[in-house]
Design a protein around this motif. Sequence first.
Motif, short mmCIF file in Angstrom:
data_model
loop_
_atom_site.label_atom_id
_atom_site.label_comp_id
_atom_site.label_asym_id
_atom_site.label_seq_id
_atom_site.Cartn_x
_atom_site.Cartn_y
_atom_site.Cartn_z
N ALA A 15 -36.90 8.11 -86.28
CA ALA A 15 -36.23 9.57 -85.95
C ALA A 15 -37.08 9.62 -84.80
O ALA A 15 -36.67 10.48 -83.82
N LEU A 16 -38.61 9.32 -84.32
CA LEU A 16 -39.65 9.33 -83.93
C LEU A 16 -38.61 9.85 -82.39
O LEU A 16 -39.40 10.31 -82.05
N PRO A 17 -38.58 9.02 -81.73
CA PRO A 17 -38.43 8.87 -80.60
C PRO A 17 -37.34 10.11 -80.36
O PRO A 17 -37.72 10.73 -78.95
N VAL A 18 -35.68 10.01 -80.69
CA VAL A 18 -35.69 11.48 -80.91
C VAL A 18 -36.24 13.01 -81.43
O VAL A 18 -36.24 13.74 -79.84
N ILE A 19 -37.75 12.99 -81.40
CA ILE A 19 -38.43 13.72 -81.63
C ILE A 19 -39.34 13.66 -81.42
O ILE A 19 -39.23 15.13 -80.06
N ASP A 20 -39.76 12.82 -80.15
CA ASP A 20 -40.79 13.15 -78.82
C ASP A 20 -39.81 13.49 -77.77
O ASP A 20 -39.80 14.53 -77.37
#
Length: 478
Positions: free
Chosen positions: A369-374
């Motif tokens: 999920a981190l790229p989406v949050i970024d």
Amino acid sequence: MWTLGVPAKTRRVIFRTLVAALALAAPLPPAPADIDATVQEYLRSTGLPGAAVTVTRGTEVLHAAGYGRTPDGEPITERTPMAVASVSKSFTALAVLQLAESGRLELDGPVRAHLPEFRLADPRADRITVRQLLDQTSGLSDSTVHPFTRPQPGSLAEAVASMRSATLVAEPGERWEYHNPNYQVAARLVEVVSGLPFDDYLQRHVFGPLGMADSRAIDTADELPPSARGHLLVLGGAIAVPEPPAFGGGSGGVLSTAHDMAAWLTAQNNPGRTPIASAAAITEAHTPSPASGSYALGWSVGTTDSGERMVSHSGDLFTSTAYQALLPDSGYGIAVMTNTGLAHGDATALADELIALMTGQPAQPPNSALPVIDAVLLGLAIGAALLAARGAVRARRWAASRTGRISTVLRLLPLLVPAVLCASINQIVGALYRGRDVALIQVPYLYPTFTVLLVTAALGGVVVLIARLTGLARAVST
């Protein structure tokens, strides 16, 4: 006779049955190809740019290899030095235990008996024992000795001297609190008692005897070699960045390799058969006290998901992470070093997958999920910039419509909120990390895209504020 009259053929059948039963009870270790495939898939799925991995069992090295590349583009091999961060604490603890075994210091005696320069503003500090430094029950705390927001020392002697105005938050031995300067004092203790610089001591008494030829200890972040520096991950892509300034002598300054960590794990998992310490000393390092909970002497004690006993320690810098674990019942040892930082926890996550492989448990998928949050946070930053531009362009019209002074001031004050948050964000982050000391420069390493959003909002708010105040001044003058 030991055979008790049992015929030879029957004895062979019994022997083969026992061997088969033991094979079922003790599963074969995973093949190196399985370990390699697990690591390769983790790098592929997360974008992790580089890692060094070691797996041992008993006295055997099952796997020691490097993956990916360093920030300067060199391939990582089993001989590439990387930072082990707070895994260094287990090396410092062992050095202290060696000196205790040789009778040169007393583990349960006061630190000041061997280190007179250890003076604090709190008289209770005179009762801090050597063991309490190692199991983190000294009463020292990030709230009274600021590891990162104080002027950074350049040596262990300076680190100890910088603590003279400090007080304790608890009686020595009363409660556990993780605090890096505990281990900086312990490393300085090693220097004073042995008469050797800390790195020299480790070379002679730990690294040398174990054949860890590529390992050493440094004090400050600017001493990190290119191979031991790391990255931030933004939108799934790796960005090489320097480690922010910090002092880590004794608490986080060891550099090592996959090859060398294999020797270290083997020594820890085979007490009594290692040249660096007795079985009693190794056992003591892995045994917590009642006051320290699960924290022993440079190691933490717990269990795996399958319920197997585990002795471990993680290590976090802002651009790299490390993890080591021992499974004493099955004899496994795992060490992982990665060149992404604390914000991603890749070393622990990859080690967890390897431990699952060793113990036959299902692995947890990496956080995707981190790229989406970024992307969301960067999108909000763009939106904040556009709103600020719109507010600045329309500032004169806004000023012309203002009539009441109090209401005008109240409408302007919210524009300063992002700037106030920006200036104090390290204190907020420190509170989220249970009172740990966090420097302002470290926040972008922890939350890079959130920092972009916050700084954009802060600058935008200030620009709109200035534009509106300018508009008000013009309106008054006309």
